[in-house]
Motif scaffolding. Structure first.
Motif, PDB file in Angstrom:
ATOM      1  N   ASN A 188       0.848  -1.189   0.000  1.00 32.46           N
ATOM      2  CA  ASN A 188       0.000   0.000   0.000  1.00 32.46           C
ATOM      3  C   ASN A 188       0.884   1.240   0.000  1.00 32.46           C
ATOM      4  O   ASN A 188       1.298   1.743   1.049  1.00 32.46           O
ATOM      5  CB  ASN A 188      -0.909  -0.039   1.238  1.00 32.46           C
ATOM      6  N   LYS A 189       1.180   1.730  -1.201  1.00 29.70           N
ATOM      7  CA  LYS A 189       2.159   2.815  -1.337  1.00 29.70           C
ATOM      8  C   LYS A 189       1.765   4.074  -0.577  1.00 29.70           C
ATOM      9  O   LYS A 189       2.580   4.675   0.120  1.00 29.70           O
ATOM     10  CB  LYS A 189       2.345   3.134  -2.829  1.00 29.70           C
ATOM     11  N   ASN A 190       0.514   4.474  -0.680  1.00 26.30           N
ATOM     12  CA  ASN A 190       0.092   5.727  -0.048  1.00 26.30           C
ATOM     13  C   ASN A 190       0.273   5.701   1.462  1.00 26.30           C
ATOM     14  O   ASN A 190       0.710   6.671   2.066  1.00 26.30           O
ATOM     15  CB  ASN A 190      -1.381   6.016  -0.379  1.00 26.30           C
ATOM     16  N   LYS A 191      -0.069   4.564   2.054  1.00 26.25           N
ATOM     17  CA  LYS A 191       0.081   4.452   3.504  1.00 26.25           C
ATOM     18  C   LYS A 191       1.550   4.466   3.893  1.00 26.25           C
ATOM     19  O   LYS A 191       1.924   5.066   4.901  1.00 26.25           O
ATOM     20  CB  LYS A 191      -0.584   3.167   4.003  1.00 26.25           C
ATOM     21  N   VAL A 192       2.398   3.799   3.100  1.00 26.09           N
ATOM     22  CA  VAL A 192       3.839   3.804   3.390  1.00 26.09           C
ATOM     23  C   VAL A 192       4.332   5.246   3.390  1.00 26.09           C
ATOM     24  O   VAL A 192       5.067   5.673   4.289  1.00 26.09           O
ATOM     25  CB  VAL A 192       4.619   2.956   2.357  1.00 26.09           C
ATOM     26  N   VAL A 193       3.894   6.015   2.383  1.00 26.00           N
ATOM     27  CA  VAL A 193       4.317   7.418   2.269  1.00 26.00           C
ATOM     28  C   VAL A 193       3.899   8.200   3.516  1.00 26.00           C
ATOM     29  O   VAL A 193       4.702   8.890   4.142  1.00 26.00           O
ATOM     30  CB  VAL A 193       3.729   8.056   0.988  1.00 26.00           C
ATOM     31  N   THR A 194       2.630   8.067   3.905  1.00 26.95           N
ATOM     32  CA  THR A 194       2.132   8.815   5.066  1.00 26.95           C
ATOM     33  C   THR A 194       2.917   8.474   6.322  1.00 26.95           C
ATOM     34  O   THR A 194       3.395   9.358   7.034  1.00 26.95           O
ATOM     35  CB  THR A 194       0.640   8.479   5.319  1.00 26.95           C
ATOM     36  N   TYR A 195       3.031   7.177   6.592  1.00 26.25           N
ATOM     37  CA  TYR A 195       3.668   6.775   7.851  1.00 26.25           C
ATOM     38  C   TYR A 195       5.148   7.126   7.863  1.00 26.25           C
ATOM     39  O   TYR A 195       5.696   7.508   8.890  1.00 26.25           O
ATOM     40  CB  TYR A 195       3.466   5.279   8.105  1.00 26.25           C
ATOM     41  N   MET A 196       5.813   7.004   6.708  1.00 25.75           N
ATOM     42  CA  MET A 196       7.237   7.368   6.683  1.00 25.75           C
ATOM     43  C   MET A 196       7.409   8.862   6.906  1.00 25.75           C
ATOM     44  O   MET A 196       8.326   9.292   7.612  1.00 25.75           O
ATOM     45  CB  MET A 196       7.877   6.954   5.363  1.00 25.75           C
ATOM     46  N   ALA A 197       6.513   9.658   6.342  1.00 30.11           N
ATOM     47  CA  ALA A 197       6.596  11.113   6.553  1.00 30.11           C
ATOM     48  C   ALA A 197       6.447  11.433   8.038  1.00 30.11           C
ATOM     49  O   ALA A 197       7.189  12.253   8.587  1.00 30.11           O
ATOM     50  CB  ALA A 197       5.517  11.815   5.743  1.00 30.11           C
ATOM     51  N   LEU A 198       5.499  10.761   8.716  1.00 27.08           N
ATOM     52  CA  LEU A 198       5.312  10.986  10.151  1.00 27.08           C
ATOM     53  C   LEU A 198       6.560  10.594  10.935  1.00 27.08           C
ATOM     54  O   LEU A 198       6.948  11.264  11.895  1.00 27.08           O
ATOM     55  CB  LEU A 198       4.106  10.186  10.657  1.00 27.08           C
ATOM     56  N   THR A 199       7.184   9.472  10.492  1.00 29.03           N
ATOM     57  CA  THR A 199       8.398   9.019  11.179  1.00 29.03           C
ATOM     58  C   THR A 199       9.508  10.055  11.053  1.00 29.03           C
ATOM     59  O   THR A 199      10.195  10.377  12.028  1.00 29.03           O
ATOM     60  CB  THR A 199       8.864   7.684  10.584  1.00 29.03           C
ATOM     61  N   ILE A 200       9.673  10.587   9.833  1.00 33.61           N
ATOM     62  CA  ILE A 200      10.708  11.604   9.607  1.00 33.61           C
ATOM     63  C   ILE A 200      10.435  12.824  10.475  1.00 33.61           C
ATOM     64  O   ILE A 200      11.336  13.376  11.110  1.00 33.61           O
ATOM     65  CB  ILE A 200      10.766  11.989   8.112  1.00 33.61           C
ATOM     66  N   LEU A 201       9.160  13.207  10.557  1.00 32.17           N
ATOM     67  CA  LEU A 201       8.769  14.343  11.382  1.00 32.17           C
ATOM     68  C   LEU A 201       9.144  14.091  12.847  1.00 32.17           C
ATOM     69  O   LEU A 201       9.744  14.955  13.506  1.00 32.17           O
ATOM     70  CB  LEU A 201       7.264  14.582  11.245  1.00 32.17           C
ATOM     71  N   GLY A 202       8.808  12.906  13.341  1.00 35.54           N
ATOM     72  CA  GLY A 202       9.147  12.556  14.727  1.00 35.54           C
ATOM     73  C   GLY A 202      10.644  12.636  14.968  1.00 35.54           C
ATOM     74  O   GLY A 202      11.095  13.192  15.973  1.00 35.54           O
ATOM     75  N   GLY A 203      11.423  12.105  14.039  1.00 35.90           N
ATOM     76  CA  GLY A 203      12.882  12.140  14.181  1.00 35.90           C
ATOM     77  C   GLY A 203      13.400  13.563  14.209  1.00 35.90           C
ATOM     78  O   GLY A 203      14.272  13.910  15.016  1.00 35.90           O
ATOM     79  N   ALA A 204      12.830  14.422  13.358  1.00 35.66           N
ATOM     80  CA  ALA A 204      13.277  15.819  13.306  1.00 35.66           C
ATOM     81  C   ALA A 204      12.940  16.534  14.611  1.00 35.66           C
ATOM     82  O   ALA A 204      13.763  17.291  15.153  1.00 35.66           O
ATOM     83  CB  ALA A 204      12.625  16.533  12.125  1.00 35.66           C
ATOM     84  N   ILE A 205      11.736  16.269  15.153  1.00 34.24           N
ATOM     85  CA  ILE A 205      11.366  16.895  16.428  1.00 34.24           C
ATOM     86  C   ILE A 205      12.316  16.443  17.536  1.00 34.24           C
ATOM     87  O   ILE A 205      12.782  17.234  18.354  1.00 34.24           O
ATOM     88  CB  ILE A 205       9.899  16.565  16.808  1.00 34.24           C
ATOM     89  N   PHE A 206      12.625  15.167  17.512  1.00 36.48           N
ATOM     90  CA  PHE A 206      13.535  14.643  18.525  1.00 36.48           C
ATOM     91  C   PHE A 206      14.891  15.338  18.447  1.00 36.48           C
ATOM     92  O   PHE A 206      15.460  15.739  19.462  1.00 36.48           O
ATOM     93  CB  PHE A 206      13.711  13.134  18.355  1.00 36.48           C
ATOM     94  N   LEU A 207      15.413  15.492  17.235  1.00 32.28           N
ATOM     95  CA  LEU A 207      16.715  16.141  17.052  1.00 32.28           C
ATOM     96  C   LEU A 207      16.687  17.579  17.564  1.00 32.28           C
ATOM     97  O   LEU A 207      17.607  18.028  18.244  1.00 32.28           O
ATOM     98  CB  LEU A 207      17.123  16.127  15.581  1.00 32.28           C
ATOM     99  N   GLY A 208      15.606  18.301  17.244  1.00 31.90           N
ATOM    100  CA  GLY A 208      15.464  19.673  17.724  1.00 31.90           C
ATOM    101  C   GLY A 208      15.433  19.718  19.240  1.00 31.90           C
ATOM    102  O   GLY A 208      16.086  20.557  19.867  1.00 31.90           O
ATOM    103  N   SER A 209      14.700  18.767  19.854  1.00 35.83           N
ATOM    104  CA  SER A 209      14.620  18.717  21.312  1.00 35.83           C
ATOM    105  C   SER A 209      15.992  18.485  21.917  1.00 35.83           C
ATOM    106  O   SER A 209      16.351  19.072  22.935  1.00 35.83           O
ATOM    107  CB  SER A 209      13.703  17.582  21.756  1.00 35.83           C
TER     108      SER A 209
END
Lengths: 328, 121
Positions: A109-130
């Motif tokens: 399911n390509k669309n779901k992979v895209v959504t969830y990976m984007a959220l993961t990247i976002l989480g990682g970026a927030i963590f780095l900023g913190s």
């Protein structure tokens, strides 16, 4: 039949007899596991070295709750490790979105992979900023301290045992010893670290004038609290042992206590942060590959699974860093 | 891609993920609550060289590590061979490393605080 192949080896029925895949894992996944194993041992080495130093200085190690007690927008409130706990949640949640992306990959399911990976990247970026925020708080310090001849730290407290900042101890204005030598003034290849904003004499004079002030040493008592000296011993320690002022933390000195504490903090959380950063970079690359349909054409989203393994590993390491740096 | 997760129906896989997330969250919240309150009994009772509060943190952390590895990293669906290659190696070497370094650190602390040289002047 290939003419060069051995016709019969007598091990055909055996799992480890050759010609089979006993671990039922692809080459890439197996190598990712091997990498994770060796990386786990590296991190264990760092954390065990931290444990070694902490055991060595177990009578004077800084109390983590006092060092990491900031929370964004709650300036001045004592919020021990709530922010780190929040960071832990962010990382765990990014792990959840990652595993959901892997799951969506199994269903092609390509669309779901895209959504969830984007959220993961976002989480990682927030963590780095913190983490950057956490570092900047640690580096700039809060109360300041006086360094002794033997490299120990003397902090200030009032009669209730509450910490007192240098600026509340010192008499007079922040004048500093002299102007800081920078590359732009004087010789271009020479500079020095930022100078403390008070002189030791200002601190000594202010301390002598205020009867309510006490010295708080690095020594931990049997309840795990820092020792607060009586008034006369405080004066003796400050006047006879103090050699300078420390505000904040760097690799050689820090106002929180044992310099090794800062070294390990920078090194271990820094190395972990570097893993998160490279994880985010790899995730972004895979993310674009997913968008381009690379894995759709390949017929398998195993690459998402492999980067997922790495991402969960980063989360796994953080769980241990959280426990051993902030809790224990 | 003959992996078990692919053959599982997606509903049960998703359920497992959210269950594990809830478990991990609860464990973290318990850790934070205990870390904030630091109940006197847990701090003062010592068991094998450290307080039982520290033991509680360590055990909860190992539980979290188990759930992350088994559920998120799909270790539960790998073959026995792969699981043992990774987990046993890590557990054995890490236990060895920690034991050696902490025993040594404890000894040096004894010398450091009990010796005839003062380090605080």
């Amino acid at each position: 039949m290939d003419t060069t192949a051995v016709a019969k080896t007598g091990t055909e029925g055996k799992l480890w007899g050759g010609g089979k895949q006993p671990l039922k894992a692809s080459y890439g996944k197996l190598m990712m596991w091997f990498f994770i194993l060796s990386d786990a041992l590296t991190f264990s080495g760092f954390l065990a070295a931290y444990g070694f130093s902490r055991f060595k200085f177990s009578t004077e190690w800084p109390i983590a709750d006092e060092v990491f007690n900031h929370f964004p927008f709650l300036h001045g409130t004592d919020a021990p490790m709530f922010y780190v706990a929040l960071m832990t949640f962010i990382l765990i949640f990014s792990s959840v979105t990652m595993v959901l992306a892997v799951d969506a990959g199994h269903q092609m399911n390509k669309n779901k992979v895209v959504t969830y990976m984007a959220l993961t990247i976002l989480g990682g970026a927030i963590f780095l900023g913190s983490q950057a925020w956490e570092w900047s708080n640690f580096i700039s310090g809060e109360y300041g301290a006086v360094e002794t001849r033997s490299g120990k730290i003397l902090q200030f407290a009032n009669t209730e045992g509450e910490r007192v900042a240098l600026e509340d101890v010192a008499t007079g204005e922040r004048e500093g010893l002299r102007q800081q030598h920078t590359e732009s003034e004087g010789l271009w290849y020479m500079d020095e670290k930022a100078l403390p904003e008070f002189t030791l004499d200002q601190i000594k004079a202010g301390f002598a004038a205020n009867e309510d002030l006490r010295i708080r040493t690095m020594k931990l008592d049997e309840n795990g609290e820092k020792t607060i000296l009586d008034r006369s011993t405080s004066l003796d320690y400050l006047n006879n042992r103090g050699i300078g002022i420390i505000e904040g933390a760097n690799m050689t000195k820090n106002e929180y206590g044992a310099p090794l504490f800062a070294d390990f903090f920078f090194f271990i959380t820094g190395f972990h942060g570097f893993h998160v950063f490279s994880g985010v970079v790899i995730l972004i690359i895979i993310f674009f590959n997913v968008l381009l349909g690379t894995y759709e054409k390949r017929g398998s989203y195993e690459m998402v699974e492999k980067v997922g393994l790495y991402w969960h590993f980063v989360d796994l390491v953080w769980v241990f860093v959280f426990t051993f740096f902030y809790l224990v | 891609m003959a992996h078990d997760t692919a053959t599982h129906d997606s509903g049960s896989a998703k359920k497992r993920i959210w269950n594990v997330f809830i478990i991990l969250s609860v464990l973290t919240i318990v850790e934070v609550i205990f870390g904030y309150i630091r109940p006197r009994f847990f701090v003062e009772t010592t068991f094998i060289n450290t307080s039982i509060l520290n033991w509680l943190f360590i055990i909860l952390t190992i539980f979290k590590a188990y759930y992350i590895t088994w559920a998120f990293m799909h270790m539960e669906h790998e073959t026995k061979g792969l699981r043992r290659v990774v987990v046993w190696t890590a557990v054995f070497l890490i236990c060895y490393l920690i034991a050696i370094l902490l025993i040594e650190g404890g000894y040096i602390e004894e010398v450091y605080t009990g010796g005839h040289i003062t380090w605080d002047f």
